[in-house]
Design an enzyme around this catalytic site. Structure first.
Site, PDB file in Angstrom:
ATOM      1  N   LYS A 131       5.984   0.947   7.701  1.00 48.38           N
ATOM      2  CA  LYS A 131       5.531   0.724   9.074  1.00 48.38           C
ATOM      3  C   LYS A 131       5.546  -0.748   9.485  1.00 48.38           C
ATOM      4  O   LYS A 131       4.792  -1.164  10.349  1.00 48.38           O
ATOM      5  CB  LYS A 131       4.136   1.319   9.295  1.00 48.38           C
ATOM      6  N   SER A 132       6.433  -1.526   8.890  1.00 49.95           N
ATOM      7  CA  SER A 132       6.553  -2.920   9.325  1.00 49.95           C
ATOM      8  C   SER A 132       7.930  -3.211   9.923  1.00 49.95           C
ATOM      9  O   SER A 132       8.319  -4.364  10.039  1.00 49.95           O
ATOM     10  CB  SER A 132       6.273  -3.887   8.162  1.00 49.95           C
ATOM     11  N   HIS A 188      10.596   0.731   0.081  1.00 52.07           N
ATOM     12  CA  HIS A 188       9.331   0.047   0.346  1.00 52.07           C
ATOM     13  C   HIS A 188       8.893  -0.740  -0.896  1.00 52.07           C
ATOM     14  O   HIS A 188       7.741  -1.172  -0.990  1.00 52.07           O
ATOM     15  CB  HIS A 188       8.244   1.051   0.741  1.00 52.07           C
ATOM     16  N   ARG A 207       5.566  -8.350   9.327  1.00 50.03           N
ATOM     17  CA  ARG A 207       4.799  -7.952  10.505  1.00 50.03           C
ATOM     18  C   ARG A 207       3.348  -8.341  10.272  1.00 50.03           C
ATOM     19  O   ARG A 207       2.904  -8.433   9.119  1.00 50.03           O
ATOM     20  CB  ARG A 207       4.921  -6.437  10.729  1.00 50.03           C
ATOM     21  N   ALA A 213      -1.012  -2.075   9.106  1.00 47.30           N
ATOM     22  CA  ALA A 213      -2.029  -1.173   8.581  1.00 47.30           C
ATOM     23  C   ALA A 213      -2.434  -0.118   9.607  1.00 47.30           C
ATOM     24  O   ALA A 213      -2.543   1.071   9.277  1.00 47.30           O
ATOM     25  CB  ALA A 213      -3.256  -1.979   8.134  1.00 47.30           C
ATOM     26  N   SER A 215      -0.731   0.979  12.070  1.00 47.35           N
ATOM     27  CA  SER A 215       0.398   1.887  12.244  1.00 47.35           C
ATOM     28  C   SER A 215       0.451   2.895  11.096  1.00 47.35           C
ATOM     29  O   SER A 215       0.763   4.074  11.304  1.00 47.35           O
ATOM     30  CB  SER A 215       1.697   1.078  12.318  1.00 47.35           C
TER      31      SER A 215
END
Length: 387
Positions: A131-132, A188, A207, A213, A215
């Site tokens: 999620k970054s 990841h 990010r 976090a 997200s």
């Protein structure tokens, strides 16, 4: 994780038994009973001890499984507790030491795939905390390499996740071997755990950790698809700001080890810190999520020039437009299909910056900055916290 997926994971570990034993011994887990690491791994990956997949891959009976469990209890890896509501029932749970073995097993399997994978010159490894900006960078690379806004397949097929244990190793390797275009490999895993030849390009996207976090929090609650009967009444859990703030505060305070937990604050800061030390490497590019948001054409041009692909021409404006967050969100069903139980559009929830910090009180935000300062250098934090 289904029994079939568990079977695949444990078979993969069994194929590397000697290396796995050395890995666990180096981590001070050399008092495990035979096959004990697989019992602990099964409990962590799937839950329960005597699953069909576990017994099939180990070739053991219920009695043998019971003997392994007894040995793990005696050596402090498992705990037996009587159910207070029904004293005839006994619950078997992982202790902290048992969970550490399972995490060590997971790390071993992840990094082993990178050691075994046959790279090609020109391969591109996209390594980010979840999620970054992973899918965003995959999309940008795919557009630059394939030079079309009509991508021939969904992103998980175009850019496979090499060390996703849900997918068997042989299947992932075969899918990548079958690609004739310049390959885009997702992970990841921090670059510190990946060994690549010098002709492979490595990309990391940074990010703001609080945005990453929060997200993650919303993504973990993306479990109801539009139009399904299972959707709960009222607001979804992920839309509750009180619950989100409580979760984020706990994420900041969690001091569990980073090993096996790449989405923890420690794991995330290690990923970014490791990338920060490599920013001058010739085979490495570092991007910031906020820069992609503020100047997508410029960032795509920077990447395209590095990769040696065109960054002009009649199709350039279309390629940049197709990489925008809004266009990706509109095409979510085609780009990132998540399966029937999840909302593809919600995967591209917002795309902005600042939502994580906005949830916290002044005191909580100060606590975050103090913890971040203990985990990462000041110049990296100044860079990460931009935007």
């Amino acid at each position: 994780m289904s029994d079939e997926q568990l079977l695949s994971v444990l078979r993969e570990a069994s194929d590397l038994q000697a290396d796995l034993d050395a890995h666990l011994s180096a981590a001070a887990f050399d008092d495990l009973p035979p096959q004990g690491q697989f019992v602990l791994g099964a409990m962590a990956f799937r839950g329960g001890v005597a699953t069909g997949g576990l017994k099939r891959v180990l070739g053991i009976t219920d009695r043998q499984a019971g003997e392994i469990v007894d040995a793990l209890v005696g050596r402090g890896y498992l705990d037996l507790r009587v159910d207070p509501a029904d004293r005839r029932r006994i619950h078997v749970t992982l202790t902290g030491r048992g969970r550490a073995v399972a995490l060590s097993l997971w790390d071993f399997l992840r990094t082993a795939r990178w050691r075994l994978f046959p790279f090609r010159p020109g391969d591109i490894v996209i390594s980010t905390p979840a999620k970054s900006g992973t899918t965003w960078m995959q999309m940008i690379c795919a557009l630059l390499i394939l030079r079309t806004t009509e991508l021939p397949a969904p992103m998980p097929q175009l850019s496979p996740w090499l060390d996703d244990m849900v997918c068997p190793r042989d299947e992932v390797f075969a899918a990548l071997a079958g690609q004739s275009h310049r390959r885009l490999i997702k992970t990841h895993t921090p670059l510190s755990d990946i060994v690549t030849p010098p002709e492979v390009t490595r990309i990391v996207v940074g990010r703001h950790p609080l945005d990453t976090a929060i997200s993650l929090y919303h993504q973990s609650r993306n479990t109801d698809s539009p139009g399904t009967a299972a959707a709960p009444a009222g607001p979804r859990a992920g839309q509750d700001p009180v619950a989100a703030r409580k979760w984020l505060a706990q994420w900041i305070e969690d001091d569990s080890p980073r090993e096996g937990q790449p989405s923890s604050m420690q794991g995330m800061m290690w990923h970014f810190s490791d990338a920060w030390t490599r920013r001058a490497d010739a085979d490495f590019l570092l991007f910031h999520y906020a820069d992609l948001s503020a100047d997508l054409p410029g960032e795509m041009t920077r990447l395209g020039r590095y990769l040696g692909v065109g960054t002009s021409g009649g199709d350039w404006a279309d390629l940049v437009a197709a990489a925008s967050f809004e266009r990706m969100r509109a095409a979510a069903n085609r780009i990132q299909p998540l399966g029937p139980a999840r909302n593809n559009t919600a995967f591209f929830r917002r795309g902005g910056s600042g939502s994580g910090a906005a949830l916290l009180s002044d005191g909580e935000l100060s606590g975050y900055h103090a913890r971040a300062a203990a985990l990462a250098p000041a110049d990296l934090l100044a860079w990460l916290h931009r935007g």
